[in-house]
Design a protein around this motif. Sequence first.
Motif, PDB file in Angstrom:
ATOM      1  N   GLU A   5      41.706  26.385  30.099  1.00 33.49           N
ATOM      2  CA  GLU A   5      41.658  27.590  30.930  1.00 33.49           C
ATOM      3  C   GLU A   5      42.351  27.352  32.269  1.00 33.49           C
ATOM      4  N   ILE A   6      42.310  26.096  32.766  1.00 38.43           N
ATOM      5  CA  ILE A   6      42.964  25.803  34.041  1.00 38.43           C
ATOM      6  C   ILE A   6      44.480  25.897  33.884  1.00 38.43           C
TER       7      ILE A   6
ATOM      8  N   ASP B 264      48.866  32.151  34.579  1.00 35.74           N
ATOM      9  CA  ASP B 264      48.517  33.506  35.009  1.00 35.74           C
ATOM     10  C   ASP B 264      48.887  33.731  36.465  1.00 35.74           C
TER      11      ASP B 264
ATOM     12  N   PHE C  35      38.875  34.142  35.128  1.00 31.77           N
ATOM     13  CA  PHE C  35      38.459  33.528  33.881  1.00 31.77           C
ATOM     14  C   PHE C  35      36.953  33.345  33.834  1.00 31.77           C
ATOM     15  N   GLN C  36      36.456  33.269  32.597  1.00 29.84           N
ATOM     16  CA  GLN C  36      35.010  33.159  32.406  1.00 29.84           C
ATOM     17  C   GLN C  36      34.460  31.901  33.073  1.00 29.84           C
ATOM     18  N   SER C  37      35.186  30.791  32.935  1.00 29.96           N
ATOM     19  CA  SER C  37      34.732  29.544  33.561  1.00 29.96           C
ATOM     20  C   SER C  37      35.274  29.426  34.985  1.00 29.96           C
TER      21      SER C  37
ATOM     22  N   LEU D 114      48.485  35.862  27.608  1.00 32.76           N
ATOM     23  CA  LEU D 114      48.157  34.501  27.180  1.00 32.76           C
ATOM     24  C   LEU D 114      48.168  34.391  25.659  1.00 32.76           C
TER      25      LEU D 114
ATOM     26  N   ILE E 287      49.789  40.983  36.412  1.00 27.79           N
ATOM     27  CA  ILE E 287      48.392  41.108  35.980  1.00 27.79           C
ATOM     28  C   ILE E 287      47.742  39.764  36.229  1.00 27.79           C
ATOM     29  N   ASN E 288      46.567  39.758  36.836  1.00 33.30           N
ATOM     30  CA  ASN E 288      45.883  38.486  37.068  1.00 33.30           C
ATOM     31  C   ASN E 288      44.496  38.516  36.456  1.00 33.30           C
ATOM     32  N   THR E 289      43.987  37.319  36.191  1.00 35.89           N
ATOM     33  CA  THR E 289      42.752  37.200  35.440  1.00 35.89           C
ATOM     34  C   THR E 289      41.704  36.407  36.217  1.00 35.89           C
TER      35      THR E 289
ATOM     36  N   ALA F 175      42.818  35.756  42.292  1.00 37.82           N
ATOM     37  CA  ALA F 175      43.541  36.743  41.489  1.00 37.82           C
ATOM     38  C   ALA F 175      43.990  37.918  42.353  1.00 37.82           C
TER      39      ALA F 175
ATOM     40  N   ASP G 253      37.018  38.372  32.648  1.00 36.18           N
ATOM     41  CA  ASP G 253      36.440  37.954  31.377  1.00 36.18           C
ATOM     42  C   ASP G 253      34.997  37.518  31.597  1.00 36.18           C
TER      43      ASP G 253
ATOM     44  N   ALA H 193      37.900  28.598  36.101  1.00 34.35           N
ATOM     45  CA  ALA H 193      39.123  27.798  35.997  1.00 34.35           C
ATOM     46  C   ALA H 193      39.767  27.540  37.356  1.00 34.35           C
TER      47      ALA H 193
ATOM     48  N   ARG I 282      43.188  38.742  26.494  1.00 29.83           N
ATOM     49  CA  ARG I 282      44.220  37.705  26.566  1.00 29.83           C
ATOM     50  C   ARG I 282      45.590  38.246  26.210  1.00 29.83           C
TER      51      ARG I 282
END
Lengths: 361, 360
Positions: free
Chosen positions: B249-250, B256, A86-88, A57, A82-84, A152, A163, A90, A52
């Motif tokens: 996260e959204i 992001d 996410f675990q969920s 973030l 930089i792009n992510t 991403a 992640d 999102a 993060r």
Amino acid sequence: MTDQINVGLLCGGVSKTFGNHKALIDVSLSVNKGEIVTILGPSGCGKTTLLRIIAGLELPDNGFVFLDSEDITRVPASKRPINTVFQSYALFPHLDVFSNVAFGLQARKTPKSDIVLKVRNILALVRLDGMEKRFPHELSGGQKQRVALARALVNEPKILLLDEPMSALDAHLRSQVQEELRTIQKKLGTTFILVTHDQNEAKRLSNHLAVMHEGKIIQFGTTEEVFTKPANKFVAEFLGATNFIDASRVSDTVYDTHYGPMLVNDKPNWNNGKIIIWPERIQIRADAVPGENNWFSGKVMDRLFNGDGVDILLVKDSDDDVPEKPILVKAKPDFQVESGQRLGVFFPPEHLVPLDKHTLN
Amino acid sequence: MGQDSRPPKIRAQETTAKEILTQETTANEAPARQIQAPIVPPKDKPSAKDKTKTLIWLGEFTTRFSLRLRALALAGPPLLWLTLLLALPCLLLTGLAFTSRGPYGEIVFELTFDNLARLFGRTNFGWSPAFLYIIARSLWVALVTTVLCVLLAYPLTFHIATRPAKKRVYWLILLVVPFWTNVVVRAYAWLLILGPQMPPAQLSAALGLIRDGAPLYPGPLAVYLGMVSTFLPFMALPLYTSVERINWEILEAAKDLYGTRYMIFKQAILPQTRPGLAVGIIVTFVPAMAMFVVTDILGGAKSMLIGNLIQQQFAQARDWPFGAALSGALMFMTLLILAIFRYRQRPGERVGGGLFTGFR
């Protein structure tokens, strides 16, 4: 050592505290361009916090983050290339696949025709062509993950952060997705930084590996290095090692163990400590000469078929009554042996890895 | 349910065996749905007597008849209550709108549309939009109050939702405490605060905004202060239930992906808080439209709203029929707004739960 120009991302002395919990303590990490680097560690070790901070973030209390020799420590997430993933995942639940993927491009005011083209290309890359009009709730877990990846990657980031990308996938999907990730990474040449607690994932995907524990990176090296020569007991255990052998110094190269004297290639920095050997490195030999260095004749406690091979549990036969932790030996699936039978094995000196005593345990 | 485990009673009823089988499977998959879903009758209709006896599977073997009985027993008392004390009076009031007022304020039961005509501006001296103007002003005041409440409630609920879990309770209590004080008392408290001796009025006087020694009431400022402070909890509490469940996260994903503040709000915050916002807007706008206490105390004659007018017709003017016509107009507008809201709920926007997501 790595070439200076080749370094894509450099974190130095990064610390972060939440309340009284020290999430990161003086963490430094350098990531080469075009590589997959995995940050591996148990949950709560600070790996997600580090990710993060790289994503922007989270602001570190101390330390710096450099991207292509440019200080980005205080650059907000929305301004970092930089792009992510996410675990969920999102994904925006009210937007369809196309709009989800186009979000970053629209935010940066890309011309409409470019957006359509780029989104189409990236969706083809992650094999989601024809799904543009679907909404996230109409997609399977694997498809959602590919949308998140496309969303991403479409921005052509310098670094892609992932992640725990496989944590929500079924086991059979995982290996498939891992392969796909590697292929995509090779095709695009983007630097990937991956956070996971799954050592198999780390093994299969990464070029370099950072093992974290309680807010610190305790070993960093190529995946091969880390897996063959774990620095200490924590790393060895986390990577799945089971054969921990207590050893004490006899001479410069010979150490006495429960299984007889062992010749060691890597000189330990202690007199009493632990040596590990990976089960697949132990050689089963019929010509065992008990008493000589690195030879051990044991009694088979159990033979377990594990799918790709046979696990054999060996104990020292002389002291039956004393319970001891058996040595695990891996053999080919067709290797036949009965419980109670004796078996001679050889510990190659080059594969005996002494664990560093001064770091963890 | 396996074939063999069916009780003999069912096996005997071969005529409806197919129907039972299909019901069994659907009921096993989604027992809750079975209650609402109309049961499709088979082509060769069994007699009414058979229907009441047919066993269906709903977690237990039961008949439709007993299910209906159970539903009636559960829903009956509240339905009776609402019918007697809400629906019936409303109908009576609507009926009253078509009667006229006698010379002593009594009701003359004689069908007439005079009250409606008066509402739409017919007077003895030609057409005058006075009442329509009051209705329009009520809508406007309610709209401004709602917008102000939304603008205040978003930062407020985000502030509360981002506090540590333990501290949120205190913030919510602070938000709810005004509920425990009567609206009248609060309105008079504002009167005190905005009085001529108090700093706000004196500062305004010093700046030349008002006459020296004058209070800050009556007027729009006082009305909106009173309205917003009254209705802010109505807006903030439903909104908070949505904000509390936000998937942060959204929001981070939007950041992001280079999202601007506007994009983050529109694409990440608004869709996730829409259910709470919709409820908040309704429970603010509808009572704000009918509010008369605050405007009565803080507003003065120029701020008269439809609520004041209705109260006046029933209490001072003793013109119940016209009061009823005005009430009818208010009810009609309320229902219209609710209908518009329901129509506006689009399927793609239904995020999470909420009062209005389950409507269709």
